[in-house]
Design an enzyme around this catalytic site. Sequence first.
Site, PDB file in Angstrom:
ATOM      1  CG  HIS A 181      -2.027  -0.932   1.237  1.00  0.00           C
ATOM      2  ND1 HIS A 181      -2.984  -0.949   0.252  1.00  0.00           N
ATOM      3  CD2 HIS A 181      -2.358  -1.918   2.101  1.00  0.00           C
ATOM      4  CE1 HIS A 181      -3.871  -1.896   0.512  1.00  0.00           C
ATOM      5  NE2 HIS A 181      -3.507  -2.507   1.624  1.00  0.00           N
ATOM      6  CG  MET A 182       3.855   2.192  -2.509  1.00  0.00           C
ATOM      7  SD  MET A 182       5.662   1.980  -2.496  1.00  0.00           S
ATOM      8  CE  MET A 182       5.952   1.579  -4.237  1.00  0.00           C
TER       9      MET A 182
END
Length: 449
Positions: free
Chosen positions: A247-248
């Site tokens: 998640h980025m």
Amino acid sequence: MASKKIFFALFFVTFVLIICYVYLDSKTTGTIFRGHTEARGVVALGKRIFGSGNEPNNNNIDSSSLVSRKPKVDWKEYWRHLDERKIMGFQEKNNIFEKDEEVATQDVTVNNPVKNNALKVKEELVQQNKKATLTGITFPDGNKPTEKKALSKKKWLYDWNETKDMVDSLPLYGNWQNELGQRIIFNRVGKCGSRSVLDVFKHLAKQNHYNMINSIVYNQTRISEEKKNLIVSVLLKVDPPFLFQRHMYYVDFSKFSSSSVKYINIIRDPIERFTSQYYFKRFGDGKNDQSQRQFKGFLQTINECVLKNRPECGTKKLQYIIPFFCGHSPQCRLPGRTPLEMAKLNVERDFIVVGVLEELDDTFAVLEKMLPRFFTGAVEYLRSPDTSSAGNTFARNRSATVTKHKEVPSDEVRTILLKQMSLEYEFYYYIKDRFQKLKIQLGIGDSKQ
């Protein structure tokens, strides 16, 4: 008379310099003057008379002195590589030109069996690593790799906590110059079915033999420059092909390296995603039971949250998808056309596929066509009849990740959210249109919705 003295003085100095050059060249590795042997004056004259010093000359130079001579290196590239390794905390025992040095010394170690044996063993280890990772590629002898037992024991799944102390546990083989290797990043958007999708990716990593790097860092979509440098440096050392998931927000790898790194992602209807995330924080799902922990917030419906204009349902919190494609600039997290256009630009430049959760089967069909090295067999795995068995857990995981106690927003609340999330929907429809065009180009039929 004075001119004769000057002439003899110059002759004597020239003679002494030539003698010193020959003597030093025969006693050392020849590196003292080598940088200037193409230059001017008496040194160049001595070089023409006595030889360049680069070719073996058994009369005055032994083979052991030649072994220590190193080939010319590209220092700009060398220091760039050192900077990358320092970020990871590596110790510089061997440098990136080690292979070139081996080639340069192979022809002059004929009479040194110890060094020959060391080089042979090292080369065998390198070849074993390559054979363990380049599955299905024909080797120079025309045959396919036959070490099936070794391949079956190869680890294809890796967890990384994004710290330096766990770097050594990753498959780092130093192929930093390998531009042909495929490097894929799945910077997954929250509550867009990514946990179910990861089950398929992990299965395919074992089947298609690519390295899958799973970040075990959660809830940190924004990362510092130091952490960004670490992630980039480590990923460029991972043996390709690999897929990294986290998640980025989008990171532009071209600012750090010329190596080819591309993205994939999956998004969904913005209101559906927001609703799922809202209730997931309160109640979790079949895999993450939030009821086991005390929720620090208002246990109210999404309708109440929007109508009461709670901060959690405010405009700033509703722009969620766009930053994953826009990047780390503070402006990317604020509503506006600039982040939207930047997100579109990055999609066109670096995202091979951005699928939609509502057409998940077609998303995998597109991935299989666009990236067969990674996703061959994805559609077959999804449609396998034994989805309830231990061999295929996709259907079970997909049902387990359904958010608990989720209520559909009312028409009034939906109208409010549509207005507040207008830019998110513009980006969503842009992705859907791009995805439909890609399906047509690949000859993939419409999904049944």
